[in-house]
Design an enzyme around this catalytic site. Structure first.
Site, PDB file in Angstrom:
ATOM      1  N   VAL A  82       0.861  -1.184   0.000  1.00  0.00           N
ATOM      2  CA  VAL A  82       0.000   0.000   0.000  1.00  0.00           C
ATOM      3  C   VAL A  82       0.893   1.228   0.000  1.00  0.00           C
ATOM      4  O   VAL A  82       1.795   1.344   0.830  1.00  0.00           O
ATOM      5  CB  VAL A  82      -0.899   0.054   1.258  1.00  0.00           C
ATOM      6  CG1 VAL A  82      -1.808   1.269   1.207  1.00  0.00           C
ATOM      7  CG2 VAL A  82      -1.692  -1.215   1.427  1.00  0.00           C
ATOM      8  N   GLY A  87       2.308  14.589   0.767  1.00  0.00           N
ATOM      9  CA  GLY A  87       2.532  15.935   0.261  1.00  0.00           C
ATOM     10  C   GLY A  87       3.828  16.121  -0.501  1.00  0.00           C
ATOM     11  O   GLY A  87       4.162  17.256  -0.858  1.00  0.00           O
ATOM     12  N   THR A  88       4.567  15.043  -0.751  1.00  0.00           N
ATOM     13  CA  THR A  88       5.838  15.155  -1.463  1.00  0.00           C
ATOM     14  C   THR A  88       5.851  14.176  -2.639  1.00  0.00           C
ATOM     15  O   THR A  88       4.997  13.289  -2.732  1.00  0.00           O
ATOM     16  CB  THR A  88       7.024  14.812  -0.531  1.00  0.00           C
ATOM     17  OG1 THR A  88       6.979  13.406  -0.231  1.00  0.00           O
ATOM     18  CG2 THR A  88       6.975  15.618   0.762  1.00  0.00           C
ATOM     19  N   HIS A  90       7.553  11.665  -3.006  1.00  0.00           N
ATOM     20  CA  HIS A  90       7.943  10.323  -2.550  1.00  0.00           C
ATOM     21  C   HIS A  90       6.981   9.255  -3.064  1.00  0.00           C
ATOM     22  O   HIS A  90       7.398   8.174  -3.486  1.00  0.00           O
ATOM     23  CB  HIS A  90       8.004  10.304  -1.018  1.00  0.00           C
ATOM     24  CG  HIS A  90       8.404   8.992  -0.430  1.00  0.00           C
ATOM     25  ND1 HIS A  90       9.702   8.528  -0.488  1.00  0.00           N
ATOM     26  CD2 HIS A  90       7.688   8.049   0.224  1.00  0.00           C
ATOM     27  CE1 HIS A  90       9.760   7.347   0.109  1.00  0.00           C
ATOM     28  NE2 HIS A  90       8.551   7.026   0.547  1.00  0.00           N
ATOM     29  N   PHE A 115       0.123  -8.599  -8.986  1.00  0.00           N
ATOM     30  CA  PHE A 115       0.366  -7.219  -8.578  1.00  0.00           C
ATOM     31  C   PHE A 115      -0.760  -6.748  -7.668  1.00  0.00           C
ATOM     32  O   PHE A 115      -1.848  -6.403  -8.118  1.00  0.00           O
ATOM     33  CB  PHE A 115       0.471  -6.305  -9.807  1.00  0.00           C
ATOM     34  CG  PHE A 115       0.924  -4.918  -9.476  1.00  0.00           C
ATOM     35  CD1 PHE A 115       2.261  -4.657  -9.267  1.00  0.00           C
ATOM     36  CD2 PHE A 115       0.020  -3.883  -9.372  1.00  0.00           C
ATOM     37  CE1 PHE A 115       2.696  -3.367  -8.957  1.00  0.00           C
ATOM     38  CE2 PHE A 115       0.431  -2.596  -9.065  1.00  0.00           C
ATOM     39  CZ  PHE A 115       1.772  -2.341  -8.860  1.00  0.00           C
TER      40      PHE A 115
END
Length: 159
Positions: A82, A87-88, A90, A115
């Protein structure tokens, strides 16, 4: 919902005798991951797979390396994880690395890799797909069923 039009797996009708399956699962987002793992276990049971193992890794970024090692000794691998947008950037890097890495494992080893990595904008989207009692989808089951079905097809074709 993204699952609209998805096939309904009929695992009990597939010859899975002798197949082995490894499930590799990340550890982030415990509630969602517990649902995905329960779905994977139900699919293994429905397919009468007795030779299976579950391996936990820290996060979705680590799924490809574990999947690659497991693919060396199992007929199919299922990758469960998951990633929830923050907010970035990443999120984008982890999702891309996991997707590309898992795809590479499957193509290079010739072993199916289910997957089951949820890439969600919100936690609720993950909960909706986790196979929990109030979820709309069961992506752990679906990813496991896909890997099992593909392994059986490849075996039956002598590949």
């Amino acid at each position: 919902m993204s699952g609209h039009g998805a096939p309904t797996p009929e695992l009990s009708t597939i010859n899975t005798q002798g197949l082995s399956v490894a499930v590799v699962a990340s550890s982030w987002h415990t509630t969602i991951m517990d649902g995905l793992l329960d779905g994977a276990r139900r699919a293994l049971q429905d397919a009468n797979i007795s030779n299976s193992v579950t391996v936990r890794v820290p996060g979705s970024f680590e799924l490809p390396v574990a999947a690659a090692r497991l693919a060396a000794t199992y007929d199919a691998v299922v990758a469960l994880g998951v990633v929830i947008r923050g907010g970035t950037p990443h999120f984008d890097y982890v999702c891309q690395a996991a997707t590309n890495g898992i795809t590479k494992v499957s193509v290079e080893t010739g072993k199916p890799v289910g997957f089951g990595v949820l890439t969600c904008d919100t936690e609720q989207q993950g909960l909706d797909r986790a196979g929990l009692a109030d979820s709309q989808e069961d992506k752990g089951y679906e990813a496991t069923a896909a890997a099992i079905e593909t392994a059986a097809v490849l075996r039956d074709l002598g590949l």
